[in-house]
Design an enzyme around this catalytic site. Structure first.
Site, short mmCIF file in Angstrom:
data_model
loop_
_atom_site.label_atom_id
_atom_site.label_comp_id
_atom_site.label_asym_id
_atom_site.label_seq_id
_atom_site.Cartn_x
_atom_site.Cartn_y
_atom_site.Cartn_z
N SER A 180 0.83 -1.22 0.00
CA SER A 180 0.00 0.00 0.00
C SER A 180 0.86 1.27 0.00
CB SER A 180 -0.91 0.01 1.23
OG SER A 180 -1.82 -1.05 1.15
N TRP A 181 2.01 1.16 0.65
CA TRP A 181 2.91 2.32 0.72
C TRP A 181 3.24 2.88 -0.68
CZ3 TRP A 181 4.49 5.54 4.30
CH2 TRP A 181 5.64 6.30 4.09
N HIS A 212 3.58 0.31 12.81
CA HIS A 212 3.30 1.72 12.54
C HIS A 212 2.09 1.88 11.61
CE1 HIS A 212 7.20 2.05 14.32
NE2 HIS A 212 7.81 1.54 13.28
C1 DLZ Z 1 5.78 -3.76 5.33
C2 DLZ Z 1 4.27 -3.86 5.26
C3 DLZ Z 1 3.56 -4.26 6.36
C4 DLZ Z 1 4.21 -4.58 7.68
N1 DLZ Z 1 2.22 -4.38 6.32
C5 DLZ Z 1 1.58 -4.10 5.16
C6 DLZ Z 1 0.17 -4.20 5.05
O1 DLZ Z 1 -0.55 -4.57 5.98
N2 DLZ Z 1 -0.41 -3.85 3.88
C7 DLZ Z 1 0.32 -3.42 2.80
O2 DLZ Z 1 -0.29 -3.11 1.75
N3 DLZ Z 1 1.63 -3.36 2.87
C8 DLZ Z 1 2.30 -3.67 4.01
N4 DLZ Z 1 3.64 -3.58 4.07
C9 DLZ Z 1 4.39 -3.25 2.81
C10 DLZ Z 1 4.55 -1.76 2.61
O3 DLZ Z 1 3.33 -1.22 2.14
C11 DLZ Z 1 5.65 -1.51 1.54
O4 DLZ Z 1 5.33 -2.18 0.37
C12 DLZ Z 1 7.02 -1.94 1.98
O5 DLZ Z 1 7.34 -1.36 3.22
C13 DLZ Z 1 8.11 -1.57 0.96
O6 DLZ Z 1 8.19 -0.17 0.80
#
Ligand code: DLZ
Length: 289
Positions: A180-181, A212
């Site tokens: 999602s980030w 976080h």
């Molecule tokens: C790292 C991470 C975590 C812990 N949880 C999720 C989540 O619940 N949903 C999601 O879409 N992505 C998660 N990510 C990945 C981060 O969005 C991102 O892709 C990574 O930190 C790489 O930048």
């Protein structure tokens, strides 16, 4: 509905109303009849009682009376049996009810009155609303791979909504990102490419699994919102935020519907709203030139 006297008269009326820009609807036919509906963008039915001037039996409210008048005159000149036929379209005249009106008689004995109110707000819809037709529109879907068991279902839902609403498969660009980030930056690149009318963002953040969580969620939603504001391209928000995987599954096609489907409908509606607002603004700024 109104029956004409002959099939020939029916064809003449169809030709006349098509020339005026009415959209043909889906008619029906039986052994002894055929209907030809014409759709108006906005319709209302009005009854009147009391003493009226000798108005035509059928009055049709239009916008752009001059244009309609010109089209009616041209059609009549071309289709009338007599050289004087075009006189069957009257000049535009002022009415005593704050409107201007002309009459046309495309078929002998069937007089239609076309009129436009001088009150610019008359007959106009009170709200600008987008329809749910995706025909002719292009969409981008940005979907995260994290928790793919959920996001794949959201993607299916979104595609289902777009295709069933009339979008073409090759008018949909699907962009997959790690999590999602990464959704906001990919959505922004897509929006800036000007290749889509609207974007659907799909992802899922699980509080139980995401360190976080609040910080990531805030940044993802802010980034998607900012891309939408900065680029002017509608972005539908389909990033789920749930406590557990089970809750997310419920929102991805089980108990609580499919949020991907819902987000895609929002994208279609906002793309349509944007088109209408832009068209209304263009019309207004050119009015009177
Ligand atoms: C790292 C991470 C975590 C812990 N949880 C999720 C989540 O619940 N949903 C999601 O879409 N992505 C998660 N990510 C990945 C981060 O969005 C991102 O892709 C990574 O930190 C790489 O930048």
């Amino acid at each position: 509905m109104r029956a004409t006297r002959t099939a020939e008269e029916m064809k003449t009326l169809e030709s006349f109303f098509s020339a005026l820009g009415f959209e043909p609807g889906k008619g029906s036919a039986g052994e002894q009849f055929r209907t030809a509906p014409f759709l108006a963008p906005l319709g209302n039915l009005e009854f009147a009682t009391g003493k009226m001037s000798t108005a035509p039996e059928i009055l049709i409210e239009v916008t752009g009376l001059e244009t309609v008048h010109t089209v009616a005159e041209n059609w009549t000149k071309k289709n009338s049996a007599t050289a004087e036929g075009w006189q069957k379209v009257s000049a535009i005249a002022q009415t005593h009810w704050n409107s201007r009106l002309f009459t046309a008689e495309p078929v002998p004995g069937m007089v239609f009155g076309f009129w436009e109110s001088e009150n610019v707000a008359h007959g106009k819809p009170v709200a600008v609303e987008g329809d749910l037709s995706a025909a002719g529109m292009r969409f981008g879907i940005v979907v995260s791979r994290w928790n793919a068991v959920i996001t794949d279902r959201l993607l299916q839902g979104a595609l289902d909504a777009l295709l069933r609403s009339g979008a073409k498969r090759d008018a949909i660009t699907v962009v997959r990102v790690p999590g999602s980030w990464e959704i906001p930056s990919a959505a922004r690149l897509l929006a800036e490419s000007k290749s889509v009318d609207a974007i659907v963002t799909l992802g899922v953040l699980l509080r139980g699994e995401t360190a976080h969580y609040e910080a990531i969620y805030t940044e993802v939603s802010r980034g998607i919102g900012q891309s939408q504001q900065d680029t002017g391209v509608p972005h539908a928000f389909g990033v789920l935020t749930c406590e557990t995987l089970e809750q997310a599954l419920d929102r991805a096609g089980l108990k609580m519907g499919n949020k991907g489907f819902e987000a895609a409908l929002a994208a279609i509606e906002m793309a349509a709203v944007k088109r209408k607002i832009v068209a209304a603004t263009v019309t207004d700024t050119t009015a009177g030139l």
